[in-house]
Design a protein around this motif. Sequence first.
Motif, PDB file in Angstrom:
ATOM      1  N   ASP A 160       0.838  -1.200   0.000  1.00  0.00           N
ATOM      2  CA  ASP A 160       0.000   0.000   0.000  1.00  0.00           C
ATOM      3  C   ASP A 160       0.874   1.252   0.000  1.00  0.00           C
ATOM      4  O   ASP A 160       1.745   1.411   0.856  1.00  0.00           O
ATOM      5  N   VAL A 161       0.624   2.140  -0.970  1.00  0.00           N
ATOM      6  CA  VAL A 161       1.414   3.371  -1.094  1.00  0.00           C
ATOM      7  C   VAL A 161       0.522   4.607  -1.002  1.00  0.00           C
ATOM      8  O   VAL A 161       0.846   5.657  -1.554  1.00  0.00           O
ATOM      9  N   THR A 162      -0.580   4.482  -0.288  1.00  0.00           N
ATOM     10  CA  THR A 162      -1.521   5.595  -0.157  1.00  0.00           C
ATOM     11  C   THR A 162      -0.850   6.856   0.364  1.00  0.00           C
ATOM     12  O   THR A 162      -1.169   7.967  -0.066  1.00  0.00           O
ATOM     13  N   GLY A 163       0.099   6.705   1.278  1.00  0.00           N
ATOM     14  CA  GLY A 163       0.722   7.860   1.915  1.00  0.00           C
ATOM     15  C   GLY A 163       1.950   8.405   1.219  1.00  0.00           C
ATOM     16  O   GLY A 163       2.663   9.234   1.797  1.00  0.00           O
ATOM     17  N   LEU A 164       2.213   7.975  -0.020  1.00  0.00           N
ATOM     18  CA  LEU A 164       3.405   8.442  -0.730  1.00  0.00           C
ATOM     19  C   LEU A 164       3.060   9.505  -1.767  1.00  0.00           C
ATOM     20  O   LEU A 164       2.011   9.439  -2.409  1.00  0.00           O
ATOM     21  N   PRO A 165       3.958  10.481  -1.978  1.00  0.00           N
ATOM     22  CA  PRO A 165       3.781  11.422  -3.092  1.00  0.00           C
ATOM     23  C   PRO A 165       3.996  10.687  -4.409  1.00  0.00           C
ATOM     24  O   PRO A 165       4.607   9.614  -4.445  1.00  0.00           O
ATOM     25  N   LYS A 166       3.518  11.265  -5.498  1.00  0.00           N
ATOM     26  CA  LYS A 166       3.497  10.572  -6.787  1.00  0.00           C
ATOM     27  C   LYS A 166       4.865  10.064  -7.230  1.00  0.00           C
ATOM     28  O   LYS A 166       5.001   8.929  -7.687  1.00  0.00           O
ATOM     29  N   ILE A 167       5.905  10.897  -7.121  1.00  0.00           N
ATOM     30  CA  ILE A 167       7.201  10.483  -7.650  1.00  0.00           C
ATOM     31  C   ILE A 167       7.782   9.321  -6.850  1.00  0.00           C
ATOM     32  O   ILE A 167       8.329   8.372  -7.414  1.00  0.00           O
TER      33      ILE A 167
END
Length: 249
Positions: free
Chosen positions: A121-128
């Motif tokens: 899960d990468v919900t909390g990451l910025p796009k880059i």
Amino acid sequence: MSAALIFVCSNDVGPYLNALAYLSDKHNISDFKFVFVTGAMIEGPQTSFVETIVLALEDLASGTYEKRCVEIDARTAGQYATLAANLKSNSRSTEVVSLDELPDLLAKQVAETGRAKLFVDVTGLPKILMARVLLVCLVGGFHVYAFELRHRVDREFPERSLYFAMPPGAFDYPPLARDLAVHNSVRQLINVRRVLWITAMVSLVGVVCFATLLLIDSSNTVLAVVGLAANIIGIASGALQALATRSGP
């Protein structure tokens, strides 16, 4: 038993609460590990931020959110309390890794849970940063997900944008391989110059081999045609690969 790796970068607890609640409710996951990526040129919270997430879950279980009283039914309060208890009881709930070490972490987690039962899960990451993690996971054959709201967060009543308070259709939890914005970000990470350089080197080797064949048997027309065609195909395929990498689908 299924497990989830929750990547952390944002200081906003809301996205993590939604991801945790969704995975717990829909996939019966209780084994969560929070992953903090280092060396990514993007500053995120410290590992102690997990305590902030747990505290927010405990507050929700008692009927408060962001220092405001909120209306939560008994069943939902119980689910928040269970989530908080699970996180507090897990002594190995955090991992600090660099992007270079991420494949090793994924391999370790697969050994414990199995590839099909692992949610990234990468919900909390910025796009880059999300794109960089996605790229590593795609190479390893992992599915990556993010909790996406279909509306803006209500800043006056933020509890209405939490998973248990939203109606069906107000959110999505898609595999990010199909997300066009992230897909384009992944393409930007691929070095087109490197593709062209490798193509040039391969083509040069092909030309040298072709010239050698002609010197050995210059009278063999079939051999010459086959060699020339092979070189043209090699150069063309490399150029097309570079163009596809640059332009996207």
